[in-house]
Design an enzyme around this catalytic site. Structure first.
Site, PDB file in Angstrom:
ATOM      1  N   HIS A 184       0.830  -1.212   0.000  1.00 33.80           N
ATOM      2  CA  HIS A 184       0.000   0.000   0.000  1.00 33.80           C
ATOM      3  C   HIS A 184       0.861   1.257   0.000  1.00 33.80           C
ATOM      4  O   HIS A 184       0.557   2.231  -0.684  1.00 33.80           O
ATOM      5  CB  HIS A 184      -0.941   0.006   1.202  1.00 33.80           C
ATOM      6  CG  HIS A 184      -1.802   1.227   1.252  1.00 33.80           C
ATOM      7  ND1 HIS A 184      -2.868   1.416   0.418  1.00 33.80           N
ATOM      8  CD2 HIS A 184      -1.700   2.352   1.992  1.00 33.80           C
ATOM      9  CE1 HIS A 184      -3.403   2.595   0.653  1.00 33.80           C
ATOM     10  NE2 HIS A 184      -2.710   3.182   1.605  1.00 33.80           N
ATOM     11  N   ARG A 291      -6.774  -6.530 -16.156  1.00 30.74           N
ATOM     12  CA  ARG A 291      -6.928  -7.689 -15.270  1.00 30.74           C
ATOM     13  C   ARG A 291      -8.358  -7.699 -14.737  1.00 30.74           C
ATOM     14  O   ARG A 291      -8.816  -6.710 -14.175  1.00 30.74           O
ATOM     15  CB  ARG A 291      -5.948  -7.601 -14.107  1.00 30.74           C
ATOM     16  CG  ARG A 291      -4.486  -7.464 -14.508  1.00 30.74           C
ATOM     17  CD  ARG A 291      -3.612  -7.394 -13.264  1.00 30.74           C
ATOM     18  NE  ARG A 291      -2.206  -7.187 -13.569  1.00 30.74           N
ATOM     19  CZ  ARG A 291      -1.612  -5.994 -13.625  1.00 30.74           C
ATOM     20  NH1 ARG A 291      -2.326  -4.890 -13.384  1.00 30.74           N
ATOM     21  NH2 ARG A 291      -0.325  -5.891 -13.907  1.00 30.74           N
ATOM     22  N   ARG A 327      -8.094  -9.411 -20.395  1.00 29.69           N
ATOM     23  CA  ARG A 327      -7.630 -10.769 -20.119  1.00 29.69           C
ATOM     24  C   ARG A 327      -8.741 -11.545 -19.431  1.00 29.69           C
ATOM     25  O   ARG A 327      -9.306 -11.070 -18.440  1.00 29.69           O
ATOM     26  CB  ARG A 327      -6.387 -10.737 -19.233  1.00 29.69           C
ATOM     27  CG  ARG A 327      -5.805 -12.126 -18.943  1.00 29.69           C
ATOM     28  CD  ARG A 327      -4.550 -12.047 -18.086  1.00 29.69           C
ATOM     29  NE  ARG A 327      -4.839 -11.643 -16.716  1.00 29.69           N
ATOM     30  CZ  ARG A 327      -3.909 -11.406 -15.797  1.00 29.69           C
ATOM     31  NH1 ARG A 327      -2.632 -11.503 -16.116  1.00 29.69           N
ATOM     32  NH2 ARG A 327      -4.246 -11.064 -14.565  1.00 29.69           N
ATOM     33  N   GLU A 426       3.369 -16.880 -21.640  1.00 31.87           N
ATOM     34  CA  GLU A 426       4.043 -16.848 -20.344  1.00 31.87           C
ATOM     35  C   GLU A 426       4.566 -18.218 -19.932  1.00 31.87           C
ATOM     36  O   GLU A 426       5.157 -18.376 -18.871  1.00 31.87           O
ATOM     37  CB  GLU A 426       3.106 -16.288 -19.269  1.00 31.87           C
ATOM     38  CG  GLU A 426       1.715 -16.880 -19.291  1.00 31.87           C
ATOM     39  CD  GLU A 426       0.710 -16.076 -18.473  1.00 31.87           C
ATOM     40  OE1 GLU A 426       1.110 -15.367 -17.543  1.00 31.87           O
ATOM     41  OE2 GLU A 426      -0.492 -16.179 -18.783  1.00 31.87           O
ATOM     42  N   ASN A 449       6.800 -11.859 -16.423  1.00 28.53           N
ATOM     43  CA  ASN A 449       6.932 -12.250 -15.009  1.00 28.53           C
ATOM     44  C   ASN A 449       6.935 -13.773 -14.873  1.00 28.53           C
ATOM     45  O   ASN A 449       7.843 -14.367 -14.292  1.00 28.53           O
ATOM     46  CB  ASN A 449       5.797 -11.653 -14.176  1.00 28.53           C
ATOM     47  CG  ASN A 449       5.785 -10.137 -14.222  1.00 28.53           C
ATOM     48  OD1 ASN A 449       6.654  -9.520 -14.815  1.00 28.53           O
ATOM     49  ND2 ASN A 449       4.800  -9.531 -13.591  1.00 28.53           N
ATOM     50  N   ASP A 450       5.904 -14.409 -15.414  1.00 28.33           N
ATOM     51  CA  ASP A 450       5.834 -15.874 -15.338  1.00 28.33           C
ATOM     52  C   ASP A 450       6.796 -16.538 -16.314  1.00 28.33           C
ATOM     53  O   ASP A 450       7.397 -17.568 -15.994  1.00 28.33           O
ATOM     54  CB  ASP A 450       4.409 -16.351 -15.614  1.00 28.33           C
ATOM     55  CG  ASP A 450       3.541 -16.305 -14.363  1.00 28.33           C
ATOM     56  OD1 ASP A 450       4.099 -16.197 -13.258  1.00 28.33           O
ATOM     57  OD2 ASP A 450       2.302 -16.365 -14.491  1.00 28.33           O
ATOM     58  N   ARG A 460       9.741 -16.280  -8.178  1.00 22.96           N
ATOM     59  CA  ARG A 460       9.949 -14.825  -8.075  1.00 22.96           C
ATOM     60  C   ARG A 460       9.473 -14.259  -6.742  1.00 22.96           C
ATOM     61  O   ARG A 460       9.720 -13.090  -6.442  1.00 22.96           O
ATOM     62  CB  ARG A 460       9.271 -14.097  -9.239  1.00 22.96           C
ATOM     63  CG  ARG A 460       7.768 -14.299  -9.377  1.00 22.96           C
ATOM     64  CD  ARG A 460       7.303 -13.717 -10.704  1.00 22.96           C
ATOM     65  NE  ARG A 460       5.935 -14.067 -11.040  1.00 22.96           N
ATOM     66  CZ  ARG A 460       4.894 -13.279 -10.871  1.00 22.96           C
ATOM     67  NH1 ARG A 460       5.066 -12.089 -10.353  1.00 22.96           N
ATOM     68  NH2 ARG A 460       3.686 -13.666 -11.220  1.00 22.96           N
ATOM     69  N   CYS A 497       3.278  -7.329 -21.650  1.00 23.31           N
ATOM     70  CA  CYS A 497       2.564  -6.712 -20.528  1.00 23.31           C
ATOM     71  C   CYS A 497       3.175  -7.051 -19.172  1.00 23.31           C
ATOM     72  O   CYS A 497       2.604  -6.736 -18.135  1.00 23.31           O
ATOM     73  CB  CYS A 497       1.088  -7.106 -20.548  1.00 23.31           C
ATOM     74  SG  CYS A 497       0.793  -8.883 -20.445  1.00 23.31           S
TER      75      CYS A 497
END
Length: 550
Positions: A184, A291, A327, A426, A449-450, A460, A497
């Site tokens: 946050h 998302r 997505r 991914e 990322n993946d 990760r 992305c």
């Protein structure tokens, strides 16, 4: 001291050490019913406080930032969390404070064990709500309204409630022991365009209120009580950074075009309709990743088709003809929906998630596809399937999509019959068979990322091996290159992305590899555009060629 770069910028000011530790002790209660009433009263006060904070946040920051307090209110009304606290009081005779503490520990550990960084940080929300209830039970207050002007807040952690009660005009930066880029503190700091460094581990034990600090959010570095020469150096750096920010704002309406004329598309990743404002403000040419999980989480039942349609329509309409790539549901594994009774898995990132879940739960998939298709009548929409591993999954998903289209046709419901359908790349198997997949989709969007963690066998979310997680590894880059090359061979485009798309250190390499579209956090768009506009393709291709060999 070095930490995690959460929000860029440079700040110089005095430390304000903010610590709030409440000691909760267990004791048996004589009247369990009366103790339950104490809990009910504290929850009622907490709900009223959260509503006040929500309204104040809308006034001081923006509506998007206030959404966290709606989520906090939902926690206080959760059908599992609150009854569990009540059970500990009524069945075991715990005092209310201790019962809350036990329940908070249990649920925050569940979130902290999740692999997804965003969901892991939601454990902090559970703790924040629990701390509020306990504070109200014990009569504690934490007043952060009287912070000295020009303060740099130093804390073990900062909750949504903490930052909401602060006078933002008096704060220059945030430094915290805990947290990551999705905490946050990080999100609020970026919204306020204020420097922040998180994950400093022990900054609170090394700094005291009144210490002079330099916060370099660009490098993730803190300097405690600097000498005159260091102050002079960083005053100049701060001035240069402000000039850089002003120059970036001048780029908002300019194209992302290299010196020699190669133009690429820069789009934004969003998680809710409230993110659209920031995307447009930073010059997003579209939404490269919408998302949709927010519609399914923090609730006790599935969203209706109508709820989904209204959310998608609001984004599509706001983008006024610019592409919105939605997505389909990427849930499962560590993003569990309690109301679906999903089993906990040993290897959630290799489990029942994303397209695998949707193909098994066709009822959920069809409802979402109907909502997306209906929204496509209001602008330019693309559908993107996540976690594709082979062509069979694409064909099965498209078969369901075709069936839904036929259903809408029979009902006379309009939609864009020419909308594009693509996949997220991914999984290494998808990247390696890009030539096969490219023949049956309209675009690729690489989720680095993946793709990076699957290719390098690196979790990760594991801080002990974080240095092994590297999307500049030639193995990852060659998979990226293959996707781009095969997409161009078969006449489709490739977007990206993942985090890499918004990393300015990767921009030239990706440009040299031929990437068509970059989708990223909204605030990264101007910085990536600046790199593109100051690069030649000859330079970019040479750098990409070198990176593939290192």
């Amino acid at each position: 001291m070095k930490g995690i770069k959460a929000s860029s910028g440079i700040a110089i000011g005095r430390a304000y050490l903010f610590l709030k530790d409440i000691e909760v002790k267990q004791h048996d209660v004589a009247n369990r019913k009366s103790e339950g009433k104490r809990l009910d009263d504290a929850i009622k006060v907490s709900l009223n406080q959260l509503e006040e904070i929500r309204l104040k946040t809308i006034e001081d920051i923006d509506k998007k930032s206030s959404a966290i307090f709606e989520a906090h209110k939902m926690i206080l009304e959760d059908p599992e969390f609150i009854p569990e606290i009540k059970s500990l009081i009524l069945d075991k005779g715990y005092n209310a404070e201790y019962a809350v503490s036990c329940a908070v520990d249990k649920y925050s550990k569940i979130f902290n064990s999740m692999k997804d960084e965003y969901l892991k940080e939601r454990g902090a929300d559970i703790k924040d709500v629990g701390s509020r209830i306990i504070a109200n039970l014990m009569g504690y207050t934490f007043d952060l309204k009287e912070i000295p002007s020009g303060s740099i807040i130093v804390a073990k952690d900062l909750t949504a409630s903490d930052t909401a009660s602060m006078d933002k005009t008096k704060i220059k930066a945030f430094l915290v022991d805990k947290g990551g880029r999705t905490s946050h503190t990080a999100i609020i700091a970026r919204t306020l365009e204020m420097p922040a460094i998180v994950g400093l581990r022990d900054i609170t034990s090394k700094v005291k209120t009144g210490d002079y600090l330099i916060v370099d959010g660009n490098e993730g570095e803190v300097i405690i009580n600097p000498d005159a020469d260091m102050l002079k150096l960083y005053n100049k750096k701060a001035e240069d950074y402000e000039n850089y920010r002003k120059r970036l704002k001048e780029l908002i309406n300019l194209p992302a075009k290299s010196i020699d004329g190669k133009e690429v598309t820069l789009e934004a990743n969003i998680g809710t309709p409230d993110d659209i404002s920031a995307a447009l403000t930073n010059g997003a040419e579209g939404i490269g990743l919408f998302r949709t999980e927010f519609l399914y989480m923090n609730r006790t039942s599935l969203p209706t088709e109508e709820e989904q349609f209204e959310a998608y329509k609001s984004v599509v309409s706001a983008m006024a003809g610019k592409r919105v790539t939605i997505r389909t549901l990427d849930v499962g594994g560590d993003k569990q929906l309690a109301y679906l009774g999903m089993d906990k898995e040993q290897n959630p990132f290799l489990g029942w998630r994303a397209i695998r879940f949707c193909l098994d739960r066709e009822d959920i998939f069809r409802a979402q596809l109907r909502a997306i298709l209906r929204a496509s009548a209001y602008g330019k929409v693309s559908i993107m399937y996540p976690m594709i591993s082979d062509i069979g999954e694409v064909r099965r998903a498209n078969k369901v999509l075709k069936s839904v289209m036929e259903e809408l046709d029979k009902q006379g419901i309009s939609y864009d019959k020419k909308l594009e359908v693509g996949i997220m790349v991914e999984i290494p198997s998808a990247a390696m068979t890009a030539d096969i997949l490219a023949k049956e989709v309209d675009f690729f969007s690489i989720g680095t990322n993946d793709l990076t963690q699957y290719t390098l066998a690196v979790d990760r979310g594991n801080s002990r091996i974080k240095d092994y997680y590297n999307y500049f590894n030639p193995g990852v880059l060659r998979l990226v290159k293959n996707c781009i090359d095969q997409s161009h061979k078969y006449g489709i485009y490739t977007a990206m992305c993942g985090e890499m798309a918004g990393d300015v250190e990767a921009t030239k390499i990706l440009l040299g590899l031929g990437l068509d579209a970059f989708s990223m956090s909204s605030t990264s768009i101007p910085m990536v555009k600046d790199v593109v506009r100051n690069t030649t393709m000859e330079e970019a291709k040479a750098l990409a060629k070198k990176a593939l060999q290192i």
